[in-house]
Each structure stands twice: as C-alpha cells, then as structure tokens.
Enzyme design. Sequence first.
Site, mmCIF file in Angstrom:
data_model
loop_
_atom_site.group_PDB
_atom_site.id
_atom_site.type_symbol
_atom_site.label_atom_id
_atom_site.label_comp_id
_atom_site.label_asym_id
_atom_site.label_seq_id
_atom_site.Cartn_x
_atom_site.Cartn_y
_atom_site.Cartn_z
ATOM 1 N N ASP A 238 -3.041 -4.532 6.827
ATOM 2 C CA ASP A 238 -2.606 -3.069 6.857
ATOM 3 C C ASP A 238 -2.017 -2.636 5.437
ATOM 4 O OD1 ASP A 238 -2.505 -2.910 9.822
ATOM 5 O OD2 ASP A 238 -0.984 -4.162 9.697
ATOM 6 N N ASP B 293 -2.001 3.328 6.024
ATOM 7 C CA ASP B 293 -2.769 3.156 7.025
ATOM 8 C C ASP B 293 -2.060 3.289 8.282
ATOM 9 O OD1 ASP B 293 -4.829 2.021 8.598
ATOM 10 O OD2 ASP B 293 -4.139 0.069 8.373
ATOM 11 N N GLU C 123 -5.433 7.665 6.156
ATOM 12 C CA GLU C 123 -6.667 7.508 6.775
ATOM 13 C C GLU C 123 -6.867 8.161 8.151
ATOM 14 O OE1 GLU C 123 -8.289 3.396 6.941
ATOM 15 O OE2 GLU C 123 -8.062 3.588 9.286
#
EC number: 3.1.21.10
Length: 172
Positions: A140, A7, A68
């Site tokens: 996260d 991420d 992502e």
Amino acid sequence: MRWIGIDPGLRTTGFGVIDVDGQKLTYVASGTIESGDPAKGLPERLGALYAGVKEVLETYRPESAAIEEVFLNVNPRSTLMLGQARGAVIAALVSEKLPVAEYSALRVKQAIVGTGRAAKPQVQEMVKRLLRLSRAPGPDASDALGVAICAAHHAQIPQAITAALAPKKRSK
C-alpha cells in the site's frame, strides 16, 4: 516541491511523501492509515481515514497531492465503499488547500514500471530503486509512493515543454 501520494482503501489507505528537486526524487516517509475495526460503522471508519490523512498532512506538510482513481470492481458494493473512502481522503486533502491530481492505476504503473499490467511486486521493486531505498515499502505504501512519483513526473512535463519552446537568447 513536496508531494504526497495516496492509495485509497477503506480498510487500509497507503501514503507516500517525496521531495522533488528537478529530476531528483528523495524519500521522506510512507506508511498506512487504518480505518479501524470493520465491525464499526462506515461513518466512523471514514472519519478515521479523514483524521489519519490530516495527521499525516500536519506532520509532513506537502505542497501538492495525488491520489489513485477508483477502478470499477466486479462487486458494485466494494466499488461504492472504495469511492467513499477516496472521498474522505480527498476531503482531508482539499481542507488543507492542496491541489489534488488524480491518476489511474494503469497510468501509475506505466510511469513507474513501464507497463500498465505490472504486478505489485514489480511496482514495489521499482519504487525501491527510484527512491534508492534499502528495502521496498509494503504494497500500500509502495503504491502511494508510485502515485507521488507519477504526479511529480507529470508536473514537470508542462515546464519542460515551455522551456523547449522558449526563444533561445543569442549571445553577442
């Protein structure tokens, strides 16, 4: 198969590592990589992200990676900075010759929670349940684990289709 999910973020990049054996998901590790003091220059902060990802890769030796995708922010400067952080992370992944899959936040949330509009606490709770953890990782790290889980599930789809379409052997 060992997956790493990422991420990306300029200040904090989350990572999550899972092992996948058929439908079984096993938690390996998760955490965050900090880019350092925001007062430092952008090249130094991107270098810290690159080095941090390389260290995680050397420690856990994943076979595949997923990250992502960047979403468009209201602030174009923030979007550009996030894109640069994402680029540093991708460079670290491909420098280790890892295949890299990319998923939107919407797709990850759909895969983990069942809806693309899920809030971070919902993602954290489902990651905790799917990986049978005693507590949810931070936001996260949970998002990164969600990316890894989403990628692992999507990687199994072609295999399932091939198996379903394969001619059945007849017994005599």
